[in-house]
Design a protein around this motif. Sequence first.
Motif, short mmCIF file in Angstrom:
data_model
loop_
_atom_site.label_atom_id
_atom_site.label_comp_id
_atom_site.label_asym_id
_atom_site.label_seq_id
_atom_site.Cartn_x
_atom_site.Cartn_y
_atom_site.Cartn_z
N TRP A 1 116.25 -53.41 -9.46
CA TRP A 1 115.05 -53.38 -10.28
C TRP A 1 114.67 -54.80 -10.71
O TRP A 1 115.44 -55.74 -10.50
CB TRP A 1 115.26 -52.48 -11.49
N SER A 2 113.47 -54.93 -11.29
CA SER A 2 112.89 -56.26 -11.52
C SER A 2 113.75 -57.15 -12.40
O SER A 2 113.67 -58.36 -12.32
CB SER A 2 111.49 -56.12 -12.12
N GLY A 3 114.58 -56.55 -13.26
CA GLY A 3 115.42 -57.36 -14.14
C GLY A 3 116.78 -57.69 -13.55
O GLY A 3 117.59 -58.36 -14.18
N GLY A 4 117.04 -57.25 -12.35
CA GLY A 4 118.34 -57.49 -11.72
C GLY A 4 118.23 -58.39 -10.51
O GLY A 4 117.14 -58.74 -10.07
N ALA A 5 119.38 -58.77 -9.96
CA ALA A 5 119.38 -59.71 -8.85
C ALA A 5 120.19 -59.22 -7.65
O ALA A 5 120.45 -59.97 -6.73
CB ALA A 5 119.94 -61.05 -9.32
N ARG A 6 120.57 -57.97 -7.66
CA ARG A 6 121.42 -57.47 -6.58
C ARG A 6 120.60 -57.21 -5.32
O ARG A 6 119.48 -56.72 -5.38
CB ARG A 6 122.13 -56.19 -7.01
#
Length: 123
Positions: free
Chosen positions: A53-58
């Motif tokens: 999701w937009s707040g993550g970096a995976r």
Amino acid sequence: QVQLRESGGGLVQAGGSLRLSCAGSGRAFSNYAVGWFRQAPQKEREFVAVKSWSGGARTYYADSVKGRFTISRDNAKNTVYLQMNSLKPEDTAVYYCAATNTYSSTYSSYDYWGQGTQVTVSS
């Protein structure tokens, strides 16, 4: 409700590059992980890559595309990209983007799907 629309497919020679775009709409889009899948004629739909999701970096990639494809997300544009380099004829397929509220490479985990875009790689 999330709507997805893919673009950027086309015909390219082996070794070439394409960038696919998946434009999302709906206020919850930023909360969803977005994945790319593909389906070649007479084959099962297969996982390609997923971006959290937009707040993550995976990110996670299928072995068949690792090192050649890159998934990225532009939160300001509500768009997820799939940069495809060093394309091979076996990459020929209809490519779909999909959204999930989990983080998964499993087809059945995805709730929303785009209509698909054709990618054809000639030898």
